[in-house]
Write an enzyme that holds these catalytic residues in place. Structure first.
Site, PDB file in Angstrom:
ATOM      1  N   VAL A   1      -5.947 105.759  93.555  1.00 53.43           N
ATOM      2  CA  VAL A   1      -6.329 104.382  93.895  1.00 53.43           C
ATOM      3  C   VAL A   1      -7.489 104.301  94.888  1.00 53.43           C
ATOM      4  O   VAL A   1      -8.004 103.209  95.142  1.00 53.43           O
ATOM      5  CB  VAL A   1      -5.129 103.535  94.392  1.00 53.43           C
ATOM      6  CG1 VAL A   1      -4.143 103.270  93.281  1.00 53.43           C
ATOM      7  CG2 VAL A   1      -4.464 104.167  95.601  1.00 53.43           C
TER       8      VAL A   1
ATOM      9  N   TYR B   1      -4.917 105.348 112.432  1.00 44.53           N
ATOM     10  CA  TYR B   1      -3.897 104.971 111.443  1.00 44.53           C
ATOM     11  C   TYR B   1      -3.294 103.613 111.811  1.00 44.53           C
ATOM     12  O   TYR B   1      -3.182 102.721 110.963  1.00 44.53           O
ATOM     13  CB  TYR B   1      -2.816 106.059 111.405  1.00 44.53           C
ATOM     14  CG  TYR B   1      -1.581 105.727 110.590  1.00 44.53           C
ATOM     15  CD1 TYR B   1      -1.528 105.971 109.212  1.00 44.53           C
ATOM     16  CD2 TYR B   1      -0.445 105.187 111.200  1.00 44.53           C
ATOM     17  CE1 TYR B   1      -0.396 105.681 108.473  1.00 44.53           C
ATOM     18  CE2 TYR B   1       0.691 104.892 110.467  1.00 44.53           C
ATOM     19  CZ  TYR B   1       0.712 105.146 109.103  1.00 44.53           C
ATOM     20  OH  TYR B   1       1.849 104.852 108.377  1.00 44.53           O
TER      21      TYR B   1
ATOM     22  N   ASN C   1       1.261  99.982  97.673  1.00 42.61           N
ATOM     23  CA  ASN C   1       2.230 100.772  98.437  1.00 42.61           C
ATOM     24  C   ASN C   1       1.656 102.069  99.013  1.00 42.61           C
ATOM     25  O   ASN C   1       2.164 102.588  99.996  1.00 42.61           O
ATOM     26  CB  ASN C   1       3.415 101.085  97.502  1.00 42.61           C
ATOM     27  CG  ASN C   1       4.256 102.240  97.985  1.00 42.61           C
ATOM     28  OD1 ASN C   1       4.953 102.129  98.997  1.00 42.61           O
ATOM     29  ND2 ASN C   1       4.181 103.367  97.297  1.00 42.61           N
TER      30      ASN C   1
ATOM     31  N   LYS D   1      -3.359 100.190 109.509  1.00 41.33           N
ATOM     32  CA  LYS D   1      -2.151  99.494 109.067  1.00 41.33           C
ATOM     33  C   LYS D   1      -2.187  98.042 109.560  1.00 41.33           C
ATOM     34  O   LYS D   1      -1.746  97.128 108.864  1.00 41.33           O
ATOM     35  CB  LYS D   1      -0.896 100.212 109.567  1.00 41.33           C
ATOM     36  CG  LYS D   1      -0.638 101.571 108.886  1.00 41.33           C
ATOM     37  CD  LYS D   1      -0.518 101.444 107.382  1.00 41.33           C
ATOM     38  CE  LYS D   1       0.133 102.666 106.735  1.00 41.33           C
ATOM     39  NZ  LYS D   1       0.037 102.645 105.253  1.00 41.33           N
TER      40      LYS D   1
END
Ligand SMILES: NC(=O)c1ccc[n+]([C@@H]2O[C@H](COP(=O)([O-])OP(=O)(O)OC[C@H]3O[C@@H](n4cnc5c(N)ncnc54)[C@H](O)[C@@H]3O)[C@@H](O)[C@H]2O)c1
Length: 285
Positions: free
Chosen positions: A79, A171, A105, A175
């Site tokens: 992806v 990270y 996901n 997110k």
């Protein structure tokens, strides 16, 4: 005459088949949380279109769903790669015309590089696996969802995007980007029939985050660790995703739900077994 009537609330015809006839795209559906989401959605009548990088994992989810009588096709897709996402979209839309549900996901905290040791290359890697593909895949399917009468987008991210993540700020920031992308997209496309929500995951046993074999002798500590007192499982995440995908959440959009056994709200509090209460100051626990 007002068009604002209770008839606008969708009927739930079958509580055991909440996604009957819906087409759902799930990225990373071959393992962990993505796999549990695919299996639960299929059980509720959805046709799954899985984008998964690992052929063996894709196969495993497909076999499980087919053997349970569900509907599924899996596609080997990275992806992070726009051409692969575009080919995937063409195949899915040629088959179904549009989709009803999109679950972004895929994500990974590895390799965990401390900020002082990180570099533009490692930031780019983190960006690609935790955020860039949300844009790619959502951009690929959004117009067809609008044209098809609307749908639900669910972005799986992390509580690390909702609270601090001291170990890896890059990270955590990416997110948080997934979190806020969900909020902004929801506000922009609600009137087109699109709902967008996010799930902030924590403490969930998967191949990526192995709390069982990775940590010995902690069985008795779970009770004092997560406020609900146990480890989380992919099914815990899948059930919330089912709620967000189905008409049960028809009036919910733009929110990010921590599915974390309470770790987000409990942060900063530590259970003292001696005192049998939570404390928020230095103490021998
Ligand atoms: N498990 C946890 O406790 C936890 C905590 C915080 C956040 N999350 C987030 O939840 C999501 C799912 O995590 P998980 O623990 O189930 O992960 P996992 O690694 O166990 O499973 C991820 C799946 O995605 C597939 N995948 C990886 N890269 C891909 C790519 N480029 N293209 C297509 N497929 C790809 C993998 O092969 C695997 O099947 C991720 O976004 C992760 O960051 C999980």
């Amino acid at each position: 005459m007002s068009t604002q009537t209770p008839d606008n609330v969708p009927e739930i015809n079958n509580w055991n088949r909440l996604l009957e006839g819906k087409v759902a795209v799930v990225t990373g559906g071959g393992a962990g949380i993505g796999k549990a989401i695919c299996e639960l959605f299929a059980e509720h009548g959805a046709h799954l279109e899985i984008a998964e990088i690992d052929p063996d994992r894709a196969n495993e989810t497909t076999e499980t769903i087919l053997s349970d009588g569900g509907h599924v096709s899996s596609h080997i897709v990275d992806v992070r790669n726009k051409n692969e996402v575009d080919d995937f979209k063409e195949t899915v839309l040629a088959r179904h015309g549009s989709i009803d549900i999109l679950v972004n996901n895929v994500g990974d905290y590895r390799p965990l590089v401390r900020f002082l040791d990180s570099s533009p290359e490692s930031w780019k890697e983190m960006y690609d696996i935790n955020f860039h593909h949300l844009l790619l895949v959502t951009h690929a399917f959004l117009q067809s969802m609008i044209d098809g009468g609307g749908g639900s987008i669910i972005n799986i991210h992390s509580v690390e995007g909702m609270r601090a993540y001291p170990s890896e700020p890059v990270y955590g920031a990416l997110k948080a980007a997934a979190n806020h992308f969900s909020t902004c997209l929801a506000a922009g496309y609600g009137r087109h029939g699109i709902r967008v929500n996010g799930i902030g995951v924590d403490l969930t046993q998967t191949p990526q985050v192995d709390y069982i074999s990775g940590y010995e002798d902690v069985e008795n500590l779970w009770e004092s660790w997560a406020p609900v007192g146990r480890l989380g499982w992919p099914e815990d995440q899948a059930r919330v995703a089912l709620f967000l995908a189905s008409d049960l959440s028809a009036y919910v959009t733009g929110h990010n739900i921590p599915v974390d056994g309470g770790s987000h709200v409990g942060g900063g509090w530590f259970f003292s077994p001696d005192e049998k209460r939570f404390v928020n100051r230095p103490k021998n626990l």
